[in-house]
Design an enzyme around this catalytic site. Structure first.
Site, mmCIF file in Angstrom:
data_model
loop_
_atom_site.group_PDB
_atom_site.id
_atom_site.type_symbol
_atom_site.label_atom_id
_atom_site.label_comp_id
_atom_site.label_asym_id
_atom_site.label_seq_id
_atom_site.Cartn_x
_atom_site.Cartn_y
_atom_site.Cartn_z
ATOM 1 N N PRO A 2 0.832 -1.212 0.000
ATOM 2 C CA PRO A 2 0.000 0.000 0.000
ATOM 3 C C PRO A 2 0.862 1.257 0.000
ATOM 4 C CG PRO A 2 -0.840 -1.600 1.567
ATOM 5 C CD PRO A 2 0.483 -2.122 1.090
ATOM 6 N N GLU A 3 0.538 2.172 -0.896
ATOM 7 C CA GLU A 3 1.259 3.439 -0.977
ATOM 8 C C GLU A 3 0.352 4.540 -0.424
ATOM 9 O OE1 GLU A 3 3.094 3.923 -4.862
ATOM 10 O OE2 GLU A 3 3.351 1.753 -5.059
ATOM 11 N N LYS A 57 3.275 6.779 4.850
ATOM 12 C CA LYS A 57 2.476 5.559 4.746
ATOM 13 C C LYS A 57 2.031 5.057 6.113
ATOM 14 C CE LYS A 57 4.962 4.142 0.559
ATOM 15 N NZ LYS A 57 5.776 3.073 -0.066
ATOM 16 N N HIS A 90 -5.768 -14.767 9.132
ATOM 17 C CA HIS A 90 -4.823 -13.652 9.043
ATOM 18 C C HIS A 90 -5.331 -12.376 9.713
ATOM 19 C CE1 HIS A 90 -2.414 -16.157 6.472
ATOM 20 N NE2 HIS A 90 -3.386 -16.264 5.581
ATOM 21 N N ARG A 109 0.958 -11.540 5.135
ATOM 22 C CA ARG A 109 2.420 -11.672 5.166
ATOM 23 C C ARG A 109 3.038 -11.196 6.480
ATOM 24 N NH1 ARG A 109 4.492 -9.844 -0.873
ATOM 25 N NH2 ARG A 109 2.770 -10.759 -2.062
ATOM 26 N N LYS A 150 22.683 14.630 -8.768
ATOM 27 C CA LYS A 150 22.264 13.276 -8.419
ATOM 28 C C LYS A 150 22.431 12.350 -9.630
ATOM 29 C CE LYS A 150 20.748 13.855 -4.168
ATOM 30 N NZ LYS A 150 21.330 13.134 -3.012
ATOM 31 N N ARG A 259 13.665 -2.917 -8.501
ATOM 32 C CA ARG A 259 12.202 -2.878 -8.570
ATOM 33 C C ARG A 259 11.773 -2.796 -10.029
ATOM 34 N NH1 ARG A 259 10.030 -1.081 -3.701
ATOM 35 N NH2 ARG A 259 8.042 -1.845 -4.546
#
Length: 269
Positions: A2-3, A57, A90, A109, A150, A259
């Site tokens: 979840p973001e 988050k 869960h 998880r 950067k 990613r």
């Protein structure tokens, strides 16, 4: 994972049920999450919820004495149960509310966290976080200043919580597509104009996802059990090999910072 939109959706979902109400008790069936559930939460009794907030988050429940800090991890979600229901495998934590409802935390998880803080100013979880992407502090000038010299790729750079919070894998890919910027470019290559466009794109994508209840790819559901409908509007994420919705070019996938990253080689430069 979840973001920001999914966490904000969760916050908005539980707030009407708990703000101003009293938590009668916490029922912790499995304290072995990413970190053990703090003892203060296990022992919680008869505390009124003053507000339900979000930082990055993290969900923040402000109580009369102290704060509950919740991180959903990879697969966590919160549900509002208007009436008690038997827990399933869960379902690890319940908050029993004085109005009769239950806030149930489900996490297959077990990578999430339930932490306690007497004072958020001393919370290690919230230390060193960058600005909120939907705040006035976050804009093109901020991105441009931080991008100087950067060499890291733009995509993982955007996912650094010291730069800006809450922009994870999905929304970094989607925002870069909207801005027309290739994710593999060095962050230091951003022009001032591109930085401004990217900041605007991040805000627009996040706001639209919040309107749609977030993105459900696997585990995430809203507090009422509905999926997040922004998945139907994804332009590039998870669409490797499929035609770009704008130009028809096949969407490509690459690895940045270990990613998966999705982009259109024709629309992004």
């Amino acid at each position: 994972m979840p973001e920001l939109p999914e966490v904000e959706t969760s916050r908005r979902g539980i707030e009407p049920w708990v703000a101003g109400q009293t938590i009668l008790r916490a029922e912790v069936r499995n304290a072995r999450l990413r970190w053990p559930v703090d003892e203060e939460i296990i022992a919680l009794r008869d505390q009124r919820v003053l507000s339900v907030q979000r930082r990055a988050k993290y969900l923040l429940l402000e109580l009369e004495k102290g704060w509950i800090i919740i991180h959903l991890g990879m697969s966590g979600r919160l549900r509002v149960l208007p009436q008690p229901q038997p827990p399933e495998k869960h379902d690890h934590v319940d908050l029993v509310i004085g109005n009769g409802c239950i806030i149930r935390y489900t996490d297959p998880r077990r990578f999430g966290a339930w932490l306690w803080s007497d004072d958020l100013r001393t919370s290690r979880a919230l230390a060193h976080l960058g600005p909120e992407p939907l705040s006035d502090k976050f804009d093109g000038r901020w991105l441009y200043q931080k991008s100087h010299n950067k060499r890291t790729s733009i995509k993982p750079w955007l996912m650094d919580n010291t730069l800006v919070v809450g922009v994870g894998n999905i929304y970094a890919s989607e925002s870069l597509f909207v801005a027309g910027i290739l994710p593999g470019r060095a962050a230091g290559s951003l022009s001032e104009e591109e930085a401004g466009l990217l900041a605007e794109s991040i805000k627009a994508v996040l706001l639209r996802s919040i309107e749609q209840g977030g993105t459900t790819l696997r585990d995430f559901l809203q507090s009422d059990g509905k999926p997040g409908y922004f998945v139907q509007e994804l332009q590039v994420y998870g669409r490797g090999g499929e035609p770009c919705r704008v130009c028809g070019t096949p969407i490509q996938m690459a690895k940045h910072g270990q990613r998966s990253t999705f982009f259109c080689p024709a629309c992004q430069h």
